[in-house]
Design a protein around this motif. Structure first.
Motif, PDB file in Angstrom:
ATOM      1  N   VAL A  17     -40.444  27.143 -47.756  1.00 22.32           N
ATOM      2  CA  VAL A  17     -40.577  25.838 -47.124  1.00 22.32           C
ATOM      3  C   VAL A  17     -39.352  25.595 -46.245  1.00 22.32           C
ATOM      4  N   ILE A  18     -39.595  25.228 -44.998  1.00 23.63           N
ATOM      5  CA  ILE A  18     -38.500  24.994 -44.055  1.00 23.63           C
ATOM      6  C   ILE A  18     -38.517  23.508 -43.687  1.00 23.63           C
ATOM      7  N   ALA A  19     -37.359  22.872 -43.759  1.00 24.30           N
ATOM      8  CA  ALA A  19     -37.271  21.467 -43.356  1.00 24.30           C
ATOM      9  C   ALA A  19     -37.411  21.384 -41.830  1.00 24.30           C
ATOM     10  N   ALA A  20     -38.027  20.300 -41.375  1.00 27.95           N
ATOM     11  CA  ALA A  20     -38.245  20.135 -39.926  1.00 27.95           C
ATOM     12  C   ALA A  20     -36.939  20.257 -39.165  1.00 27.95           C
ATOM     13  N   ASP A  21     -35.859  19.706 -39.746  1.00 25.59           N
ATOM     14  CA  ASP A  21     -34.563  19.753 -39.055  1.00 25.59           C
ATOM     15  C   ASP A  21     -34.069  21.178 -38.840  1.00 25.59           C
ATOM     16  N   ASP A  22     -34.496  22.070 -39.726  1.00 26.42           N
ATOM     17  CA  ASP A  22     -34.019  23.456 -39.616  1.00 26.42           C
ATOM     18  C   ASP A  22     -34.986  24.344 -38.841  1.00 26.42           C
ATOM     19  N   PHE A  23     -36.183  23.808 -38.564  1.00 32.30           N
ATOM     20  CA  PHE A  23     -37.244  24.655 -38.019  1.00 32.30           C
ATOM     21  C   PHE A  23     -37.010  24.999 -36.546  1.00 32.30           C
ATOM     22  N   PHE A  24     -36.570  24.027 -35.773  1.00 30.08           N
ATOM     23  CA  PHE A  24     -36.397  24.253 -34.329  1.00 30.08           C
ATOM     24  C   PHE A  24     -34.987  24.753 -34.065  1.00 30.08           C
ATOM     25  N   VAL A  25     -34.910  25.965 -33.554  1.00 28.36           N
ATOM     26  CA  VAL A  25     -33.612  26.630 -33.403  1.00 28.36           C
ATOM     27  C   VAL A  25     -33.110  26.520 -31.963  1.00 28.36           C
ATOM     28  N   ASP A  26     -33.981  26.785 -31.034  1.00 30.14           N
ATOM     29  CA  ASP A  26     -33.606  26.717 -29.621  1.00 30.14           C
ATOM     30  C   ASP A  26     -34.905  26.677 -28.806  1.00 30.14           C
ATOM     31  N   MET A  27     -34.754  26.720 -27.482  1.00 28.30           N
ATOM     32  CA  MET A  27     -35.935  26.733 -26.624  1.00 28.30           C
ATOM     33  C   MET A  27     -36.863  27.887 -27.013  1.00 28.30           C
ATOM     34  N   LEU A  28     -38.108  27.572 -27.348  1.00 24.89           N
ATOM     35  CA  LEU A  28     -39.119  28.560 -27.726  1.00 24.89           C
ATOM     36  C   LEU A  28     -38.703  29.435 -28.905  1.00 24.89           C
ATOM     37  N   THR A  29     -37.804  28.930 -29.717  1.00 24.96           N
ATOM     38  CA  THR A  29     -37.323  29.700 -30.873  1.00 24.96           C
ATOM     39  C   THR A  29     -37.325  28.818 -32.115  1.00 24.96           C
ATOM     40  N   THR A  30     -37.969  29.359 -33.182  1.00 21.94           N
ATOM     41  CA  THR A  30     -38.002  28.611 -34.442  1.00 21.94           C
ATOM     42  C   THR A  30     -37.358  29.443 -35.537  1.00 21.94           C
ATOM     43  N   ALA A  31     -37.295  28.844 -36.713  1.00 24.21           N
ATOM     44  CA  ALA A  31     -36.731  29.552 -37.866  1.00 24.21           C
ATOM     45  C   ALA A  31     -37.717  30.547 -38.471  1.00 24.21           C
ATOM     46  N   LEU A  32     -38.926  30.615 -37.927  1.00 22.62           N
ATOM     47  CA  LEU A  32     -39.901  31.591 -38.446  1.00 22.62           C
ATOM     48  C   LEU A  32     -39.382  33.001 -38.197  1.00 22.62           C
ATOM     49  N   ARG A  33     -39.502  33.828 -39.220  1.00 22.63           N
ATOM     50  CA  ARG A  33     -39.110  35.232 -39.041  1.00 22.63           C
ATOM     51  C   ARG A  33     -40.266  35.986 -38.383  1.00 22.63           C
ATOM     52  N   PRO A  34     -39.973  37.141 -37.804  1.00 21.17           N
ATOM     53  CA  PRO A  34     -41.022  37.850 -37.029  1.00 21.17           C
ATOM     54  C   PRO A  34     -42.283  38.131 -37.858  1.00 21.17           C
ATOM     55  N   ASP A  35     -42.169  38.243 -39.162  1.00 19.30           N
ATOM     56  CA  ASP A  35     -43.372  38.567 -39.951  1.00 19.30           C
ATOM     57  C   ASP A  35     -43.980  37.327 -40.596  1.00 19.30           C
ATOM     58  N   GLU A  36     -43.486  36.154 -40.208  1.00 14.78           N
ATOM     59  CA  GLU A  36     -43.975  34.938 -40.860  1.00 14.78           C
ATOM     60  C   GLU A  36     -44.979  34.188 -39.982  1.00 14.78           C
ATOM     61  N   VAL A  37     -45.883  33.501 -40.691  1.00 18.27           N
ATOM     62  CA  VAL A  37     -46.861  32.642 -40.022  1.00 18.27           C
ATOM     63  C   VAL A  37     -46.687  31.229 -40.582  1.00 18.27           C
ATOM     64  N   LEU A  38     -46.740  30.251 -39.706  1.00 21.34           N
ATOM     65  CA  LEU A  38     -46.712  28.862 -40.149  1.00 21.34           C
ATOM     66  C   LEU A  38     -48.079  28.537 -40.738  1.00 21.34           C
ATOM     67  N   ARG A  39     -48.083  28.137 -42.030  1.00 19.69           N
ATOM     68  CA  ARG A  39     -49.372  27.938 -42.701  1.00 19.69           C
ATOM     69  C   ARG A  39     -49.736  26.456 -42.844  1.00 19.69           C
ATOM     70  N   GLU A  40     -48.716  25.636 -43.096  1.00 20.21           N
ATOM     71  CA  GLU A  40     -49.033  24.245 -43.447  1.00 20.21           C
ATOM     72  C   GLU A  40     -47.865  23.341 -43.080  1.00 20.21           C
ATOM     73  N   ILE A  41     -48.208  22.093 -42.767  1.00 24.23           N
ATOM     74  CA  ILE A  41     -47.194  21.072 -42.513  1.00 24.23           C
ATOM     75  C   ILE A  41     -47.360  20.016 -43.611  1.00 24.23           C
ATOM     76  N   ARG A  42     -46.222  19.668 -44.243  1.00 27.22           N
ATOM     77  CA  ARG A  42     -46.282  18.687 -45.332  1.00 27.22           C
ATOM     78  C   ARG A  42     -45.453  17.464 -44.951  1.00 27.22           C
ATOM     79  N   ILE A  43     -46.058  16.333 -45.177  1.00 29.55           N
ATOM     80  CA  ILE A  43     -45.382  15.086 -44.806  1.00 29.55           C
ATOM     81  C   ILE A  43     -45.464  14.129 -45.977  1.00 29.55           C
TER      82      ILE A  43
END
Lengths: 288, 813
Positions: free
Chosen positions: A146-172
């Motif tokens: 689970v990645i916090a929204a604050d940590d998810f966006f790293v830079d322009m067109l870059t997220t904290a997702l690793r190359p083998d990861e898929v975003l599955r769900e958003i929890r609010i």
């Protein structure tokens, strides 16, 4: 407008998709709604060797309430979010934000997960997700995290997702109590993306003072950000006109703003302040 | 009475368009077709030291690659039809040879088995560029610095001065003289359908067919025949559905010649469909004028003289009409006013950009913007209402035909009529009161007026580079249906509907029985095309006169069938009948119904599926007093009993040469409110009264006006083709170039006055460009009016919110 050659896979399950991705993490791309990736491929700005289309994977498109949280499948379209009656009751910021994206055709195909994973600096969802302090569930063949929204966006067109990861769900966490929300945006006249977009979720205590505030801002910088100083100035105070204006004046503090032919960095910072104030006032006005 | 003309008849084109059943160039699929991808320059200005196609030739599916060296001696130059004194005309080859001159300049054509293979191989071509300094700013280019076409020694393509009256004396005699720098920014036409070409050469027949998305099939045929070197009668140009042009397809492009030539080389069909990115780079742009106005006026607002010094940004090459566009600006500098002395000084300048050329309005929006801004500058200078200054300078209706100091004769006009109606519809006095009240509340509200005149129905052949007439053939087929062939090939205007309305009324037949055919040079007689708001005024008139000719012949045949002389026959509602004598009329008046012949005119056509095989039944005319025009058509084709010296068949062709242009006019009023904090401009009202003479189809006219205003909103507030200092195109996609969307458009309150012209028998003037010409200054005048409390007299387009915000922000007010 013809993309470079690529291989295409349309797995039926998420596990299959993850193992394909695990085999070629560096040159494969996940295809969700395709409304950012396909245009980039047609301009040959993106040239993935393998496209893994997760459009046929079941159960990635849903809006559920579970454990006090709203859970949204990554493949849920903007339109599904825009038209959800339940979300309009419990978290109206999401439908409001969805409704401001592109046009009907885009909203019918584009997905929240695809938009977040693409991390366009002028996309709308990142502002909303940050203001709501969402959690993003990433999954790979190695497991889930689970990645916090604050940590998810790293830079322009870059997220904290690793190359083998898929975003599955958003929890609010469903906002409780006397909460008001708003998303206000300056549409770029050509792209429709946010020149500036401000998402606000604000809760009042019994004493009429702000007990919690979330302010996410997109379009201004290379990535969407939390306007922590605005939030800090709101929490504990009564959000009247003066307080709101004074809080909003910090909307672009310390931000390295973008400039382009439509809006210079100075003007963007100014718009961030104006739209933060308007969005806060709108959110407060919506509190019953 | 007109059954169709003047009615809001729905466009007969629309069902096939809406259902996706129409055929654009890309919808035409021929077996064995090769696909072409172009390699285009990534630099604005560079020397090409070499092109290595080795790898690309080995790529799968590649059939051939052609570079500038392969074709420059084989295909003639891209034509420029403008003839100006001492005009510098660079040799414009279809592919770059030694140098590239703009981003998007085609260098090589890659031909492959499919579009994917062609695009992939194009990426493999190695171009050895040596970058040269880019000439981007037209004003600087006129001064000196790097020279684009070295043989000319400078970047100035031409200088031209025009206008009449003693401008120096006129300005000297003025009580006030006002100067203003003014810019008409570069715009992209952005037709919904980009360009596209399909060419098929049949080696046995030695015939080449070119399908192209163009506004001018016949002119294109002539030019392509010259460029490729094929006899014009072996070349057929077909324009299938054309998804908009706005002038951008009023041209002859390198790609059109190349595709034809490639098909001839390879003996197979070849296709190229332009991408949007290519469309932004390598289809002509519009406007691109940087100038200075000087206007002189008396203290009461009477204009004494107007001078416009302008640098025109021509781009790297001349396309078909590139240098001529600013001359149209010069012609229209009198606007709707009596201005005794007018002068334009044009400097046409080469830059390392795509050519500018005709974009909806083509020189006239620039002129109208200059004049309408200048009139508002006079009003601001003198503290007068802009409406009052306009009225002060209008010619009166009885002064027409009205001669301008630019050498034109305005055919007819009632400028006060259109203005008064627009003011009334807008509630102008009340709007001004509301504005005062709004200002007291700290709101920023502006009202802008534009009273425009445009020049349409282009035009007399004397004034046109390739003929200004238009043609029509009208025929009635043996079974009674009507075919209209028009040379004015449309690209969205709706001539299939409006010309059918016209023909149906004139022939007294059902509209459903009329088919309008266009856009195929093998079927349609030579024509000029659709541009310059000319199709109805010139092409429609050709249809009208052809029908007159046809009816004249039909009348003779009808008389013969009725056993009388043509002078005794009258035509009404599709029926020829013997004129009632006084006696017969009196008898009819008695109620002794002269009903001997009151039996309905029999169904004229051969019923489908019932006709006797091989033989058409002769109309029975024995003892009748009426025959329908369809019966006449059948008799004319059977030709068993025709009057002496009468040719069989029933068709007529007419080439109409107009004796003058037409000058539509109108008043547009925009009301805007500006967000004090952000500078965003929002429309509150938009009111327009246009006068385009007689109206064939009000719905089509409304559509033309609306679309035109939308493109004006684009120029006023959003659109600009931006090249950076290196000549890179910054607005190369629709993610960057802002074409107005539906939600940016206000409700249009449209109305009309109708002042016919005597230039053509229909009395129509043309309306295709009115909105683009009249609306831009109304919008800018409204914004300037709104900002006038901040000391603003002018603001440049596109009016981006940031510029407005900076004005408000930097003012203490």
């Amino acid at each position: 407008m013809i993309p470079a050659q690529f291989d295409y896979a349309a797995p039926a399950t998420l596990d299959e998709a993850l193992s394909l991705l695990a085999e070629r993490p560096d040159d494969a791309k996940i295809l969700a709604g395709g409304h950012s990736l396909i245009p980039a491929m047609k301009l040959r700005l993106a040239q993935p060797a393998l496209l893994i289309d997760i459009g046929r994977v079941k159960d990635l498109s849903y809006i559920r309430e579970e454990g006090g949280q709203i859970r949204i499948g990554a493949m849920t379209t903007h339109y599904q979010l825009e038209s959800s009656e339940r979300l309009r009751e419990i978290c109206p910021l999401l439908p409001e934000c969805a409704a401001s994206i592109g046009d009907v055709q885009v909203r019918n195909k584009g997905t929240i997960g695809g938009s977040l994973a693409h991390a366009d600096p002028a996309a709308d969802w990142p502002a909303a997700i940050i203001s709501l302090r969402a959690e993003l569930v990433a999954v790979s063949s190695r497991g889930e995290r689970v990645i916090a929204a604050d940590d998810f966006f790293v830079d322009m067109l870059t997220t904290a997702l690793r190359p083998d990861e898929v975003l599955r769900e958003i929890r609010i966490n469903a906002p409780g109590g006397r909460t008001g929300q708003a998303y206000m945006k300056v549409h770029h006249p050509a792209s429709g993306f946010a020149v500036v977009g401000v998402a606000v979720s604000l809760t009042l205590g019994a004493d009429g003072k702000c007990s919690a505030a979330g302010v996410g801002i997109t379009g201004v910088a290379t990535k969407a950000y939390r306007a922590a100083q605005v939030e800090g100035a709101l929490v504990g105070s009564t959000p009247d006109e003066q307080t709101t204006a004074s809080a909003a004046s910090h909307a672009a503090d310390g931000v390295d703003a973008n400039g382009d032919i439509y809006a210079s960095a100075d003007y963007r910072r100014h718009l961030a302040v104006v739209y933060a104030r308007r969005a806060i006032a709108e959110a407060v006005a919506k509190i019953k | 009475m007109a059954r169709y003309v003047g009615q809001r008849v729905k466009r007969t084109e629309d069902p096939r368009l809406i259902k996706g059943l129409a055929h654009y160039v890309d919808d035409i699929r021929l077996p064995d077709t090769l696909h072409v991808a172009f390699v285009r320059s990534i630099y604005a200005h560079a020397r090409i030291n070499g092109v290595d196609a080795g790898e690309a030739l080995k790529a799968p599916g590649v059939v051939a690659i052609f570079t500038g060296k392969d074709v420059s001696e084989k295909i003639g130059p891209v034509p420029c039809a403008s003839a100006l004194p001492e005009l510098k005309v660079p040799d414009h080859r279809v592919l770059a040879t030694d140098k590239v001159y703009f981003v998007g300049h085609p260098i090589a054509a890659v031909v492959a088995a499919d579009a994917y293979a062609a695009r992939d191989a194009a990426e493999l071509l190695m171009i050895d560029y040596e970058e040269l300094p880019a000439v981007v700013n037209a004003e600087e280019a006129a001064q000196g610095g790097a020279v684009i076409h070295e043989q000319f020694g400078s970047n100035v393509a031409y200088k031209l001065t025009a206008g009449e009256g003693d401008i120096v004396a006129a300005l000297a005699s003025a009580d006030r003289r006002i100067k203003q720098r003014i810019i008409n920014q570069r715009l992209a036409p952005v037709a919904m359908e980009p360009r596209g070409v399909l060419a098929r050469y049949l080696p046995g027949e030695q015939e080449l067919t070119v399908w192209s998305s163009t506004q001018i099939p016949h002119l294109l045929r002539t030019q392509l025949a010259l460029m490729i070197g094929i006899p014009e009668n072996k070349l057929r140009v077909i324009t299938p559905e054309v998804g908009g042009g706005f002038g951008s397809k009023l041209n002859v492009y390198a790609e059109e010649a190349l595709l034809g030539w490639i098909s001839m080389q390879l003996g197979r069909p070849a296709k190229w469909i332009e991408t949007r990115r290519e469309n932004m780079q390598a289809t002509i742009h519009g406007r691109g004028q940087v100038g200075e106005i000087e206007i002189g006026c008396k203290a009461d607002g009477t204009v004494t003289g107007l001078r416009y010094n302008v640098v025109a940004d021509l781009g790297a090459y001349h396309q078909l009409l590139t240098p001529a566009i600013p001359t149209l600006t010069g012609l229209m500098l009198s606007g709707a006013y009596k201005i005794p002395a007018i002068q334009i000084n044009v400097t046409g300048v080469f830059t390392n950009k795509m050519a500018t050329d005709a974009y909806r309005g083509a020189g006239r929006p620039e002129a109208t913007y200059v004049v309408e801004r200048a009139i508002d500058l006079v009003a601001a200078e003198l503290g007068l209402d802009p409406v009052a200054v306009r009225r002060r300078n209008f010619p009166a209706p009885e002064e027409f035909p009205f001669k301008t100091a630019t050498g034109l004769f305005y055919d007819s006009g009632n400028y006060e009529g259109a203005l008064a109606k627009a003011l009334e519809n807008a509630g102008y006095e009340r709007l001004r009161e509301e504005q005062r009240a709004a200002r007291e509340q700290g709101r920023i509200v502006g009202i802008g007026v534009s009273t425009y005149v445009e020049i349409c129905a282009l035009g007399p052949s004397q004034a046109m580079p390739a003929g200004g007439w238009e043609s029509a053939t009208v025929r009635i087929e043996p079974t009674g249906t009507v075919t209209v062939l028009t040379g004015a090939s449309p690209h969205g205007q709706g001539q299939e509907t409006s010309f059918a309305q016209l023909a149906a009324d004139e022939l007294g037949v059902d509209m459903g029985d009329v088919t309008v055919v266009h856009g195929d040079t093998a079927i349609v007689q030579y024509g000029i095309g659709t541009f310059g708001s000319r199709a109805t005024a010139v092409g429609g008139t050709a249809v009208f006169v052809a029908i007159e000719k046809l009816k004249e012949k039909a009348s003779k045949i009808a008389a013969h069938m009725l056993g009388t002389d043509a002078v005794n026959v009258v035509f009404a509602e599709g029926v020829f009948s013997i004129k009632e004598t006084k006696k017969a009329a009196a008898a009819a008046g008695d109620g002794k119904a002269a009903d001997a012949d009151s039996d309905e005119v029999p169904e004229p056509v051969v019923p489908v599926g019932e006709g006797p095989a091989g033989a058409l039944p002769e109309p029975e005319t024995e003892g009748r007093k009426k025959v329908s025009i369809q019966e006449v058509a059948l008799a004319a084709h059977l030709a068993r009993e025709l009057p002496p010296d009468t040719e069989p068949g029933l068709s007529a062709t007419y080439f109409f040469e107009p004796k003058n242009f037409t000058f539509p006019f109108g008043t547009h009023i925009a009301v805007v409110e500006i967000d004090r904090e952000t500078g965003e401009v929002k429309f509150q009202r938009y009111v327009a009264v246009d006068d385009c003479g007689r109206v064939i189809n009000p719905m089509l006219v409304d559509g033309q006006v609306q679309g035109g205003i939308v493109q004006s909103i684009g120029q006023a507030l959003y659109e600009e083709v931006v090249y950076d200092e290196q000549g890179q195109l910054i607005t190369g996609t629709l993610m960057d170039y802002a074409v107005p969307r539906a939600k940016m458009i206000p409700w249009f309150e449209l109305d009309r006055t109708e002042t016919p012209t005597d230039v053509n028998p229909l009395g129509v003037k043309g309306v295709g460009e009115a909105g683009t010409i009249g609306a831009t200054p109304a919008i800018v005048n409204a914004v300037v009016d709104a900002l006038s409390p901040f000391g603003v007299r002018h603001i440049d387009m596109p009016i981006r919110p940031e510029a407005v915000w900076r004005i408000i922000n930097s003012s203490d007010e």
